[in-house]
Design an enzyme around this catalytic site. Structure first.
Site, PDB file in Angstrom:
ATOM      1  N   SER A 161       0.911 -21.126  37.343  1.00 23.14           N
ATOM      2  CA  SER A 161       1.016 -20.004  36.405  1.00 23.14           C
ATOM      3  C   SER A 161       2.118 -19.003  36.729  1.00 23.14           C
ATOM      4  O   SER A 161       2.392 -18.110  35.929  1.00 23.14           O
ATOM      5  CB  SER A 161      -0.320 -19.254  36.329  1.00 23.14           C
ATOM      6  N   LYS A 200       4.719 -18.138  34.185  1.00 22.02           N
ATOM      7  CA  LYS A 200       4.577 -17.099  33.171  1.00 22.02           C
ATOM      8  C   LYS A 200       5.469 -15.883  33.416  1.00 22.02           C
ATOM      9  O   LYS A 200       5.608 -15.026  32.536  1.00 22.02           O
ATOM     10  CB  LYS A 200       3.106 -16.682  33.067  1.00 22.02           C
ATOM     11  N   LYS A 234       2.786 -12.131  39.892  1.00 15.80           N
ATOM     12  CA  LYS A 234       2.004 -13.214  39.267  1.00 15.80           C
ATOM     13  C   LYS A 234       1.497 -14.210  40.301  1.00 15.80           C
ATOM     14  O   LYS A 234       2.203 -14.565  41.234  1.00 15.80           O
ATOM     15  CB  LYS A 234       2.873 -13.944  38.234  1.00 15.80           C
ATOM     16  N   SER A 248      -3.595 -13.961  32.918  1.00 17.49           N
ATOM     17  CA  SER A 248      -2.895 -15.250  33.012  1.00 17.49           C
ATOM     18  C   SER A 248      -3.318 -16.192  31.895  1.00 17.49           C
ATOM     19  O   SER A 248      -3.532 -17.395  32.101  1.00 17.49           O
ATOM     20  CB  SER A 248      -3.154 -15.895  34.379  1.00 17.49           C
TER      21      SER A 248
END
Length: 384
Positions: free
Chosen positions: A62, A65, A229, A122
């Site tokens: 993730s 992102k 993140k 997320s």
């Protein structure tokens, strides 16, 4: 139009006597980093302070992102989309598995809500919804992601989707994640969400409230944390891009392929602690600070101030002196008229012959061509 101006102004800024000394990736640093790949980067200059297999191509989960959020922020700031725009959720977006906010096909959500859901929760479904809204399709948005990666100098990266769900040929590196995290942190619009610990969103046709929480524990537990993140899949293992700001110095620590979640946070904490203990930022100029004045003999305004487009700081090792050279370079051929915020040159900072920082310099106003009467008046004034 004939060449208007060509010059280079060189200003020596001496704060104290001596030389700037930077750490390099080859410095012997006693850090026990268990993650397979890692990098510590200065968020202002992109200077690498520590690296471990930093260019190894790995699945980012993730952390992908970061690029998705960057493109959304740039679309907002360019005026292509607005934060209060309505986005209709497609079947494709609603069908995403993994981390999500459980969007339903056909429901309407605001851009701002979807962006918050990506940053805090997320949300894979929100990523796809925004990719379709910004790019027209997921495939086109992924093309935008890869094109932006190339412009940022991300040579170890290939994106296949917007959210990092497992797929062949989707990879990046710790160094490249540092680059895109650095770029994302420039956007104030996203900072409030990158540091949000808990919030809620209203989703579904029944308008149900659901709580969302940040998976980046450093946001709550590390002083000065600013993002960015986390990521996890069975293939990628535990990944993290973590940033923090202390006393004007902002650092980014990236860890990839950690065996457990605590390891990624421990490694990132160790990297950030090392950076803040050993380095500090020296401000050269602020965004919109006047750098120089340019003369336009045939312009509607003869003397025009140029300002720095961005904040410009130089990272130095603590205890070292601050001696560097600032050089202002103006483009040689400039045609009128010129719009406000047009780039007309660059301010560069050197340590000896090494370029260690730079910022574009731009106009603060529109500049039209002067009338013949105005040019004649100037000529008479100069004679008198």
């Amino acid at each position: 139009m004939k060449k208007i101006i060509s010059f280079i102004l060189t200003l020596i800024i001496v704060l104290t006597q001596g030389n700037i000394i930077f750490a390099t990736a080859n410095d012997k640093i006693n850090l026990d980093i268990a993650s397979k790949s890692a990098v510590l980067m200065d968020a202002a200059s992109g200077k690498v302070l520590y690296e471990k297999n930093s260019h190894e191509k790995l699945p980012p989960a993730s952390v992908t992102k970061v690029m998705t959020m960057l493109l959304i922020c740039e679309a907002i700031e360019s005026g292509k989309i607005k934060e209060n725009d309505d986005v209709q959720i497609s079947e494709t977006a609603a069908s995403m598995g993994g981390s999500q906010i459980f969007l339903e096909p056909g429901e309407i959500q605001k851009v701002d809500t979807l962006l918050k859901s990506i940053a805090v929760a997320s949300a894979n479904d929100a990523c796809v919804a925004m990719a379709e809204y910004v790019g027209g399709s997921v495939e086109e948005f992924v093309c935008l992601m890869n094109n932006r990666a190339k412009k940022l100098g991300m040579k170890d990266t290939n994106f296949v989707n917007t959210n990092g769900l497992p797929v062949d040929n989707h990879y990046t590196s710790a160094y490249d994640i540092g680059l895109m995290s650095k770029e994302l942190l420039r956007h104030e619009k996203i900072s409030k969400y990158l540091t949000t610990w808990m919030d809620e969103v209203v989703v579904g046709k029944k308008q149900a409230k659901i709580g969302i929480s940040n998976t980046n524990k450093l946001v709550k537990h590390y002083t000065g944390a600013t993002g960015v993140k986390t990521g996890f899949t069975q293939e990628a293992k535990y990944c993290l891009s973590a940033s923090a700001l202390r006393n004007g110095t902002q650092l980014i620590a990236v860890t990839l392929c950690a065996e457990t979640s605590p390891i990624r946070f421990k490694d990132a904490t160790s990297l950030l602690n090392y950076g803040f203990a050993n380095y500090e930022s020296v401000k050269v100029c602020d965004a919109n600070e006047k750098i120089t004045t340019v003369k336009f003999p045939k312009g509607s305004k003869e003397n025009v101030d140029l300002v720095s487009k961005d904040n410009l700081s130089i990272l130095i090792k603590k205890g070292e002196s601050k001696d560097f050279t600032k050089k202002v370079e103006i483009k040689e051929d400039i045609s009128l008229p010129i719009k406000k915020n047009t780039e007309l040159g660059v301010v560069k900072v050197y340590k000896g012959k090494e370029l260690i920082g730079e910022s574009k310099i731009v106009t603060t106003e529109d500049i039209d061509k002067a009338s013949y009467g105005e040019i004649l008046r100037r000529m008479i004034d100069s004679i008198i």
